[in-house]
Design a protein around this motif. Structure first.
Motif, PDB file in Angstrom:
ATOM      1  N   LYS A 114     -50.924  -6.209   4.918  1.00  0.00           N
ATOM      2  CA  LYS A 114     -52.373  -6.006   4.810  1.00  0.00           C
ATOM      3  C   LYS A 114     -52.716  -4.523   4.719  1.00  0.00           C
ATOM      4  O   LYS A 114     -53.591  -4.119   3.939  1.00  0.00           O
ATOM      5  CB  LYS A 114     -53.067  -6.628   6.025  1.00  0.00           C
ATOM      6  CG  LYS A 114     -53.033  -8.134   6.058  1.00  0.00           C
ATOM      7  CD  LYS A 114     -53.993  -8.740   5.041  1.00  0.00           C
ATOM      8  CE  LYS A 114     -55.426  -8.500   5.409  1.00  0.00           C
ATOM      9  NZ  LYS A 114     -56.374  -9.173   4.500  1.00  0.00           N
ATOM     10  N   LEU A 115     -52.037  -3.710   5.484  1.00  0.00           N
ATOM     11  CA  LEU A 115     -52.306  -2.271   5.466  1.00  0.00           C
ATOM     12  C   LEU A 115     -51.924  -1.658   4.125  1.00  0.00           C
ATOM     13  O   LEU A 115     -52.601  -0.744   3.637  1.00  0.00           O
ATOM     14  CB  LEU A 115     -51.546  -1.593   6.606  1.00  0.00           C
ATOM     15  CG  LEU A 115     -52.089  -1.899   8.014  1.00  0.00           C
ATOM     16  CD1 LEU A 115     -51.108  -1.407   9.080  1.00  0.00           C
ATOM     17  CD2 LEU A 115     -53.465  -1.258   8.209  1.00  0.00           C
ATOM     18  N   ASN A 116     -50.845  -2.154   3.529  1.00  0.00           N
ATOM     19  CA  ASN A 116     -50.460  -1.665   2.199  1.00  0.00           C
ATOM     20  C   ASN A 116     -51.554  -1.955   1.176  1.00  0.00           C
ATOM     21  O   ASN A 116     -51.859  -1.119   0.317  1.00  0.00           O
ATOM     22  CB  ASN A 116     -49.147  -2.304   1.758  1.00  0.00           C
ATOM     23  CG  ASN A 116     -47.961  -1.800   2.562  1.00  0.00           C
ATOM     24  OD1 ASN A 116     -48.020  -0.716   3.146  1.00  0.00           O
ATOM     25  ND2 ASN A 116     -46.888  -2.582   2.583  1.00  0.00           N
ATOM     26  N   ILE A 117     -52.143  -3.114   1.282  1.00  0.00           N
ATOM     27  CA  ILE A 117     -53.229  -3.475   0.363  1.00  0.00           C
ATOM     28  C   ILE A 117     -54.435  -2.566   0.592  1.00  0.00           C
ATOM     29  O   ILE A 117     -55.069  -2.095  -0.366  1.00  0.00           O
ATOM     30  CB  ILE A 117     -53.619  -4.954   0.567  1.00  0.00           C
ATOM     31  CG1 ILE A 117     -52.458  -5.861   0.175  1.00  0.00           C
ATOM     32  CG2 ILE A 117     -54.861  -5.298  -0.248  1.00  0.00           C
ATOM     33  CD1 ILE A 117     -52.696  -7.329   0.463  1.00  0.00           C
ATOM     34  N   GLU A 172     -61.729  -4.187   8.628  1.00  0.00           N
ATOM     35  CA  GLU A 172     -60.443  -4.847   8.368  1.00  0.00           C
ATOM     36  C   GLU A 172     -59.323  -4.229   9.193  1.00  0.00           C
ATOM     37  O   GLU A 172     -58.424  -4.942   9.675  1.00  0.00           O
ATOM     38  CB  GLU A 172     -60.127  -4.782   6.876  1.00  0.00           C
ATOM     39  CG  GLU A 172     -61.099  -5.594   6.027  1.00  0.00           C
ATOM     40  CD  GLU A 172     -60.634  -5.717   4.590  1.00  0.00           C
ATOM     41  OE1 GLU A 172     -59.456  -5.428   4.316  1.00  0.00           O
ATOM     42  OE2 GLU A 172     -61.445  -6.117   3.742  1.00  0.00           O
ATOM     43  N   VAL A 173     -59.358  -2.923   9.361  1.00  0.00           N
ATOM     44  CA  VAL A 173     -58.352  -2.274  10.206  1.00  0.00           C
ATOM     45  C   VAL A 173     -58.521  -2.723  11.656  1.00  0.00           C
ATOM     46  O   VAL A 173     -57.537  -2.951  12.370  1.00  0.00           O
ATOM     47  CB  VAL A 173     -58.458  -0.741  10.089  1.00  0.00           C
ATOM     48  CG1 VAL A 173     -57.507  -0.066  11.082  1.00  0.00           C
ATOM     49  CG2 VAL A 173     -58.129  -0.288   8.670  1.00  0.00           C
ATOM     50  N   VAL A 182     -56.245   6.990   9.956  1.00  0.00           N
ATOM     51  CA  VAL A 182     -55.928   5.992  10.988  1.00  0.00           C
ATOM     52  C   VAL A 182     -55.153   4.828  10.379  1.00  0.00           C
ATOM     53  O   VAL A 182     -54.214   4.294  10.988  1.00  0.00           O
ATOM     54  CB  VAL A 182     -57.219   5.490  11.663  1.00  0.00           C
ATOM     55  CG1 VAL A 182     -56.907   4.344  12.626  1.00  0.00           C
ATOM     56  CG2 VAL A 182     -57.908   6.622  12.398  1.00  0.00           C
ATOM     57  N   THR A 183     -55.521   4.458   9.168  1.00  0.00           N
ATOM     58  CA  THR A 183     -54.813   3.360   8.482  1.00  0.00           C
ATOM     59  C   THR A 183     -53.352   3.739   8.255  1.00  0.00           C
ATOM     60  O   THR A 183     -52.442   2.918   8.485  1.00  0.00           O
ATOM     61  CB  THR A 183     -55.490   3.053   7.138  1.00  0.00           C
ATOM     62  OG1 THR A 183     -56.864   2.699   7.357  1.00  0.00           O
ATOM     63  CG2 THR A 183     -54.790   1.895   6.444  1.00  0.00           C
ATOM     64  N   SER A 237     -47.621   3.253   9.879  1.00  0.00           N
ATOM     65  CA  SER A 237     -46.378   3.842  10.389  1.00  0.00           C
ATOM     66  C   SER A 237     -45.976   3.181  11.698  1.00  0.00           C
ATOM     67  O   SER A 237     -44.795   2.886  11.937  1.00  0.00           O
ATOM     68  CB  SER A 237     -46.567   5.345  10.604  1.00  0.00           C
ATOM     69  OG  SER A 237     -46.878   5.990   9.396  1.00  0.00           O
ATOM     70  N   PHE A 238     -46.969   2.931  12.552  1.00  0.00           N
ATOM     71  CA  PHE A 238     -46.705   2.251  13.834  1.00  0.00           C
ATOM     72  C   PHE A 238     -46.119   0.855  13.591  1.00  0.00           C
ATOM     73  O   PHE A 238     -45.155   0.443  14.245  1.00  0.00           O
ATOM     74  CB  PHE A 238     -47.999   2.153  14.640  1.00  0.00           C
ATOM     75  CG  PHE A 238     -47.926   1.183  15.794  1.00  0.00           C
ATOM     76  CD1 PHE A 238     -47.330   1.553  16.980  1.00  0.00           C
ATOM     77  CD2 PHE A 238     -48.454  -0.106  15.677  1.00  0.00           C
ATOM     78  CE1 PHE A 238     -47.258   0.656  18.037  1.00  0.00           C
ATOM     79  CE2 PHE A 238     -48.377  -0.992  16.719  1.00  0.00           C
ATOM     80  CZ  PHE A 238     -47.786  -0.616  17.908  1.00  0.00           C
TER      81      PHE A 238
END
Length: 297
Positions: A216-219, A234-235, A277-278, A283-284
């Protein structure tokens, strides 16, 4: 009674008729009983088949039928087309049972349809009427499967509150959590996790909420059309999902890192800050997946 046979005596005692007319009528019965070698008990039963005073012809007919049980049963049946009170009650009982089953089948089917079409009021009314939220169709799919696949968080919460099983599998082995993950409905995944869904059953390919979060974060990182409010929302949903996951897994140290990222998100004011932050959350997530893979080896 000294000159009468035991058969006649038993019949007289049973019918409590001591007059001469009765005894005369029973004389052919006595002869018939002797001729057919019918026992005292069978003859008494035959006499009692007719509650009124039986004639000699009727007595002999019943005695004859005792030798042919099939004919006796047929004789006791009502004529074609005649409905006896007993038959009416029996037919009514069958109709009521079928009606109840049919009603239940329609209700559970209607519940699945309403969940699939996001009819919240209908779902709530059916649940209040006592419809089983775990009832599945011929493919093992429940109302929770449909609502999870469609991403209707409100209906998912409603079904869970009425006892829907978040770990129930369909015929393909999919749980509601599987379907929510496949369709990328993060809020529904969070709700299912809170409702008791097993995190190890998120994906049959072995993926966890961490993998889904990274996808989802990649999108989100590749998209440019979202507003800052939409992106932040969304984040936030992803963070909530990961918070539930880490809490269930008992990873307190990872939870502290995630809360730090969540606080940073709340302080963002620009699109660039949200993007930072995204990236940090991505990375986390990637690091957590690597640590998880190392732990599984």
């Amino acid at each position: 009674m000294d000159g009468s046979s035991p058969v006649v005596a038993a019949a007289s005692d049973g019918d409590r008729c001591g007059d001469s007319e009765k005894r005369e009528e029973e004389t052919p019965m006595q002869a018939g009983a002797v001729g057919f070698s019918i026992s005292r008990l069978d003859t008494l039963s035959a006499l009692r088949l007719n509650r009124t005073r039986p004639s000699a012809d009727k007595d002999l007919r019943y005695l004859h039928l005792l030798w042919k049980p099939g004919e006796l049963l047929q004789a006791g049946r009502s004529s074609p087309g005649k409905i006896t009170p007993t038959r009416v009650k029996r037919m009514g009982r069958v109709q009521r049972n079928v009606g109840t089953v049919g009603k239940d089948l329609y209700a559970v089917k209607r519940l699945r349809e309403a969940a699939n079409s996001s009819e919240i009021e209908t779902v709530q009314r059916l649940l209040e009427d006592g419809v089983d939220p775990c009832a599945a169709d011929d493919k093992g799919r429940t109302a929770l499967h449909f609502s999870s696949c469609n991403g209707n968080e409100t209906i998912v919460k409603l079904l869970l509150s009425y006892g829907a099983n978040p770990n129930q599998r369909d015929s393909l082995g999919n749980t509601p959590l599987h379907l929510a993950a496949c369709t990328n409905h993060v809020p529904v995944i969070t709700t299912l996790l809170r409702g008791g869904a097993r995190v190890d059953a998120l994906d049959r390919a072995g993926r966890t909420p961490l993998h889904l979060a990274r996808s989802k974060l990649n999108i989100l990182q590749e998209g440019e059309s979202r507003s800052i409010e939409t992106l932040r929302g969304e984040v936030t949903q992803i963070i909530q999902m990961l918070r539930e996951y880490l809490n269930l897994m008992g990873q307190n140290e990872e939870k502290e890192k995630l809360e730090h990222i969540s606080n940073q998100l709340q302080n963002t004011r620009t699109r660039e800050q949200v993007d930072v932050v995204t990236d940090l959350l991505a990375s986390f997530t990637s690091l957590s997946i690597q640590m998880q893979n190392m732990g599984d080896r």
